[in-house]
Design an enzyme around this catalytic site. Structure first.
Site, short mmCIF file in Angstrom:
data_model
loop_
_atom_site.label_atom_id
_atom_site.label_comp_id
_atom_site.label_asym_id
_atom_site.label_seq_id
_atom_site.Cartn_x
_atom_site.Cartn_y
_atom_site.Cartn_z
N GLU A 1 34.79 -46.23 -10.80
CA GLU A 1 36.21 -46.16 -11.18
C GLU A 1 36.94 -45.21 -10.25
OE1 GLU A 1 35.72 -44.50 -15.05
OE2 GLU A 1 34.31 -46.08 -15.58
N CYS B 1 73.44 -31.50 16.50
CA CYS B 1 74.04 -30.99 17.73
C CYS B 1 75.31 -31.81 17.97
CB CYS B 1 73.05 -31.19 18.87
SG CYS B 1 73.81 -31.21 20.49
N LYS C 1 39.12 -42.23 -9.17
CA LYS C 1 39.36 -40.96 -9.87
C LYS C 1 40.84 -40.65 -9.75
CE LYS C 1 37.51 -36.28 -10.29
NZ LYS C 1 38.71 -35.49 -10.33
N ASP D 1 44.33 -38.90 -10.03
CA ASP D 1 44.69 -37.50 -9.94
C ASP D 1 45.84 -37.23 -10.91
OD1 ASP D 1 44.47 -34.99 -9.02
OD2 ASP D 1 45.41 -35.35 -7.07
N CYS E 1 71.21 -27.98 24.55
CA CYS E 1 72.43 -28.00 25.36
C CYS E 1 73.42 -26.90 24.98
CB CYS E 1 73.11 -29.36 25.27
SG CYS E 1 73.91 -29.65 23.69
N ASP F 1 62.68 -58.75 -18.65
CA ASP F 1 62.97 -57.47 -19.30
C ASP F 1 64.09 -57.61 -20.32
OD1 ASP F 1 61.14 -56.56 -17.58
OD2 ASP F 1 62.46 -55.20 -16.45
N ALA F 2 65.07 -58.44 -20.00
CA ALA F 2 66.24 -58.56 -20.88
C ALA F 2 65.83 -59.12 -22.24
CB ALA F 2 67.29 -59.46 -20.24
N TYR G 1 62.87 -58.76 -23.62
CA TYR G 1 62.18 -57.67 -24.30
C TYR G 1 63.20 -56.74 -24.97
CZ TYR G 1 59.11 -53.66 -25.07
OH TYR G 1 58.41 -52.64 -25.65
N ASP G 2 64.22 -56.39 -24.18
CA ASP G 2 65.25 -55.48 -24.70
C ASP G 2 65.94 -56.08 -25.93
OD1 ASP G 2 64.62 -53.81 -22.65
OD2 ASP G 2 66.32 -54.39 -21.37
N LYS H 1 34.43 -37.25 -3.65
CA LYS H 1 35.81 -36.93 -3.31
C LYS H 1 36.19 -37.53 -1.95
CE LYS H 1 37.84 -34.33 -5.93
NZ LYS H 1 37.76 -32.94 -6.19
N CYS I 1 74.29 -33.69 25.69
CA CYS I 1 73.01 -33.02 25.36
C CYS I 1 71.87 -33.81 25.98
CB CYS I 1 72.85 -32.94 23.85
SG CYS I 1 71.28 -32.24 23.35
N LYS J 1 29.36 -43.76 -12.51
CA LYS J 1 28.66 -43.46 -13.76
C LYS J 1 27.48 -44.41 -13.92
CE LYS J 1 33.10 -42.27 -15.80
NZ LYS J 1 34.20 -42.67 -16.66
N CYS K 1 72.86 -25.77 19.68
CA CYS K 1 71.77 -26.68 20.01
C CYS K 1 70.76 -25.98 20.94
CB CYS K 1 72.33 -27.93 20.69
SG CYS K 1 71.04 -28.99 21.35
N ARG L 1 43.22 -31.81 -22.38
CA ARG L 1 41.84 -31.37 -22.32
C ARG L 1 41.73 -29.87 -22.58
NH1 ARG L 1 38.95 -29.67 -17.60
NH2 ARG L 1 36.72 -29.76 -17.96
N SER M 1 33.76 -31.97 -17.51
CA SER M 1 34.27 -32.18 -16.16
C SER M 1 33.18 -32.89 -15.36
CB SER M 1 34.72 -30.82 -15.63
OG SER M 1 33.97 -30.43 -14.57
N LEU M 2 33.37 -33.04 -14.07
CA LEU M 2 32.42 -33.82 -13.27
C LEU M 2 31.92 -33.00 -12.09
CD1 LEU M 2 34.39 -37.18 -12.99
CD2 LEU M 2 32.20 -36.90 -14.12
N TYR N 1 39.26 -44.18 -19.44
CA TYR N 1 37.98 -44.31 -18.77
C TYR N 1 36.76 -44.00 -19.63
CZ TYR N 1 39.27 -39.40 -17.78
OH TYR N 1 39.70 -38.12 -17.87
S1 IVH Z 1 34.89 -39.23 -16.66
C1 IVH Z 1 32.08 -36.97 -18.86
N1 IVH Z 1 36.24 -40.95 -15.25
O1 IVH Z 1 38.34 -36.10 -13.42
C2 IVH Z 1 32.92 -37.49 -17.79
N2 IVH Z 1 36.98 -38.69 -15.27
O2 IVH Z 1 36.77 -33.83 -12.44
C3 IVH Z 1 34.22 -36.81 -17.65
N3 IVH Z 1 39.03 -38.29 -13.99
O3 IVH Z 1 38.51 -34.18 -16.35
C4 IVH Z 1 35.29 -37.57 -17.12
N4 IVH Z 1 39.32 -40.36 -13.34
O4 IVH Z 1 40.46 -35.74 -15.77
C5 IVH Z 1 36.14 -39.67 -15.64
N5 IVH Z 1 37.38 -42.60 -14.10
C6 IVH Z 1 37.27 -41.31 -14.47
C7 IVH Z 1 38.19 -40.33 -14.08
C8 IVH Z 1 38.02 -39.02 -14.51
C9 IVH Z 1 39.80 -39.12 -13.31
C10 IVH Z 1 39.28 -36.82 -14.14
C11 IVH Z 1 39.21 -36.33 -15.54
C12 IVH Z 1 38.16 -35.26 -15.55
C13 IVH Z 1 38.11 -34.87 -14.11
C14 IVH Z 1 36.77 -34.28 -13.75
#
Ligand code: IVH
Length: 681
Positions: free
Chosen positions: A118, A433, A120, A122, A418, A37-38, A40-41, A321, A439, A297, A415, A141, A86-87, A230
């Protein structure tokens, strides 16, 4: 300055930037730093100095330009040319099968799909726009069509390149992924919030979202956000060689310096998906970040296009999930438990709720300050979190659902066991306590600790029996245990003559112990196994510890002023010395420890982890052998771990070690190593 002089500076700047980009990539994307690291710095400071002297040579994509100068006054809106979708979710294996069946039916196909898998993450979905390889814009998004421009914060994320590596990237490239906070970064943020008395973040996701929503980029710059990519959005001018598989797109993104998930994989059919899901479910708790499921996917982009979308989600992907780690339930009541050192812990009694894979009906509320921080009342609906083996905890209150008759939680001033007054030492969160061994709760807990496997290891003296012995006034302190007779024990409820004899024999056997175990068994505050061992190795025997001044104690590894103070207080109390004398008079004994200079021990300064089941030795035996050689033995694997000893059945710790590239050895290699250092088991 002459033309050639300034072009030499320009070359120097270009070279420093290229080096910094490369090291950034190695560190944040490949997880394989090649310089300290040093160094790099130092490179960064050189670049900054040159840029300061030559402001005309500063470019927006310079690695020095991660934090802008001024906070924004408002967020601009961004229209996503390609909506951010979304998924759909699946919650079990059956729903995965249905998903796969649906796709096959739609395409009229029978053979298995290849799936890209992949984790998912959070976190928060983000879009990055690169034009000619230079980061132009980062956006949230939002509702999928309109998001917010958060470029100023995105630029501070070290794993996001300000300009792409290589040359074969398309002139216009939109990359999508998740911005998140790793768990340790989240913990650090909350530690700081605690120190500063500001509001704590509920979980890493909220903390990441809150950070990206700041107008002042200096806040994001001070927090360890990361990004994992992703997919891609708009791509223009990619040419013929654009990949036809999701997995290849990820590989391409990585080659341009973008971070992708190292656990991404490709599998065959839904059976492959299931195996991957199980594998990651095992690994989940040992990952450095939170994941809430797995995204599967269809790997073939042509098939993806054929399958298309339904409303807001693609048909070709699904998120399976994991069981939720947070659930809401009602807080019915609060009880106060008294621990070995008198610490009073409020425990929430809950309406049973299924969370983190088990039914939970109790959760810790930690201490008085935590109750105040949560603002929780009896009758409230609360969010309970249970992750891995960590004890369930109440993380927040749903204020809107508070019933009219919710009752305030009154922390006891005496307490509950006791009736001694309680105290809270300034600067400490714990309320205690003050009854000490008067006690019953403290007495019971300290006897349980004394008898426990890693302390005096008195077989057959379990928690229930200790409760009985104290309730029947047969035992007040640890020394009394050794005066128990078979007759006394056999007179207890549910105690047969044979068990009574066995216990007396076990008590007798426990008298031959080690100094470290004995010190640990005393139950001195903050003196755990490791500190006990350090004390034993440092002083060699008990009398010098009893005589040691606070200054002398401070020279022992891991002993700071607080621990030294606890040790002195314990050993200065006449009743404790009396018990120690009585224990020795009863025949408790140990061999003196050869005092060695820790610095000379072969594994000094190393931290080891032992996991899985060992066949020749026990985990505790392995631990002691390692400590004899000067190593520290830790319970979890981190970047600081030197080596992991893994036996059969090793799970998440082994996975974590592999992920971090830490050396792992099996039991045979371990025993051989001990042999080399003259330690036999
Ligand atoms: S693909 C068209 N891949 O999950 C596909 N999403 O519930 C859309 N997320 O809004 C997303 N890991 O924020 C994809 N490997 C991954 C993901 C991922 C997390 C999130 C993403 C999306 C949400 C959908």
């Amino acid at each position: 300055m002459s033309i050639s002089g300034s072009s030499a500076v320009a070359d120097e700047i270009a070279s420093l930037r290229a080096q910094l980009r490369e090291h950034n990539y190695r560190y944040h994307v490949l997880d394989e730093p090649s310089i300290p690291d040093a160094t790099y710095d130092r490179l960064m400071r050189e670049l900054q100095a040159l840029e300061q002297a030559h402001p005309e040579l500063v470019t927006e994509d310079s690695p020095s330009r991660r934090v802008g100068d001024e906070p924004l006054t408002e967020f601009k809106q961004v229209q996503h040319e390609m909506p951010m979708l979304s998924l759909d979710n699946a919650f079990n294996a059956e729903e995965m099968l249905e998903f796969d069946r649906r796709l096959k039916q739609r395409l009229g196909r029978e053979e298995d799909f290849e799936y890209a898998c992949e984790p998912k993450l959070d976190g928060i979905a983000v879009s990055l726009l690169y034009r000619d390889g230079v980061l132009q814009r980062g956006a949230t998004r939002g509702d999928g069509r309109t998001g917010e421009d958060i470029t100023h914060n995105i630029r501070t994320v070290q794993s996001i390149p300000l300009s792409l590596l290589g040359e074969d990237y398309p002139p216009l490239l939109e990359v999508r992924g998740e911005v998140y906070l790793p768990r340790d970064g989240f913990e650090a943020m909350n530690e700081q919030a605690r120190a500063e008395g500001t509001k704590l973040f509920v979980n890493p996701r909220n903390a990441a979202a809150g950070t990206l929503r700041q107008l002042d980029p200096r806040i994001a710059a001070s927090r360890p956000l990361e990004m994992c990519c992703y997919s891609v959005g708009v791509v223009e001018g990619a040419g013929e060689s654009w990949p036809g598989l999701q997995s290849e797109i990820l590989a391409r993104l990585q080659s341009w310096g973008l971070r992708i998930n190292s656990d991404s994989d490709v599998v065959q059919g839904i059976a492959g998906c299931d195996a991957y899901y199980q594998r990651l479910a095992e690994k989940r708790d040992s990952l450095a970040y939170d994941i809430d499921g797995i995204v599967f996917k269809v790997n073939d982009i042509a098939l993806q296009q054929e399958l298309g979308f339904v409303s807001r989600a693609p048909r070709w992907a699904i998120a399976r999930k994991f069981p939720a780690q947070e659930e809401s339930t009602r807080l019915l009541d609060v009880e106060f438990q008294v621990g070995r050192t008198g610490a009073i812990t409020p425990v929430a009694r809950l309406e049973p709720v299924f969370v983190g894979g088990v039914t939970v009906s109790n959760a810790t509320l930690h201490n008085r300050d935590e109750i105040a921080r949560l603002g929780v009342k009896k009758g409230d609906t609360v969010i309970v979190r249970r992750a891995g083996d960590v004890i369930p905890q109440v993380v927040s209150v749903i204020g809107a659902e508070r019933p009219a008759d919710a009752k305030a939680i009154r922390f006891p001033s005496r307490c509950p066991v006791c009736d001694s007054p309680v105290e809270q030492i300034e600067g400490e969160a714990v309320v205690r306590c003050t009854g000490g061994l008067v006690c019953q709760a403290q007495r019971k807990q300290s006897l349980k600790h004394f008898a426990s496997r890693r302390a005096m290891d008195i077989e057959g003296l379990g928690d229930k029996l200790v409760d009985q012995l104290v309730d029947e006034d047969l035992v007040e302190n640890a020394a009394d245990l050794y005066a128990l007779t078979v007759e006394q024990l056999a007179g207890l409820e549910r105690m047969a003559e044979k068990s009574a004899q066995n216990l007396v024999a076990a008590l007798e056997a426990s008298k031959q112990t080690s100094l470290a175990r004995f010190i640990f068994a005393l139950g001195i505050r903050e003196v755990g196994e490791a500190t006990a061992l350090n004390l034993a190795n440092h002083f060699g025997d008990l009398p010098p510890i009893i005589d040691a001044s606070e200054e002398q104690l401070l020279t022992v590894d891991d002993v700071g002023p607080i621990v030294a103070d606890h040790i002195r207080q314990f050993l200065d109390a006449p009743q404790n010395l009396e018990v120690i004398t009585a224990l020795r008079d009863a025949g408790v004994r140990w061999e003196q420890v050869q005092v060695a200079d820790a610095g000379e021990l072969p594994l000094a300064d190393q931290t080891w982890v032992v996991t899985g089941s060992l066949e020749v030795t026990s985990r505790d035996g392995a631990k002691q052998a390692l400590q004899q050689l000067g190593a520290k033995v830790a319970g979890s694997v981190s970047k600081k771990t030197s080596c992991v000893v893994a036996g059969p059945g090793a799970g998440s710790k082994l996975a974590r070690a592999e992920e971090l590239g830490i050396e792992v050895i099996d039991e045979a290699a371990f025993i051989a190593l001990l042999g080399q250092h003259g330690v036999s088991l």
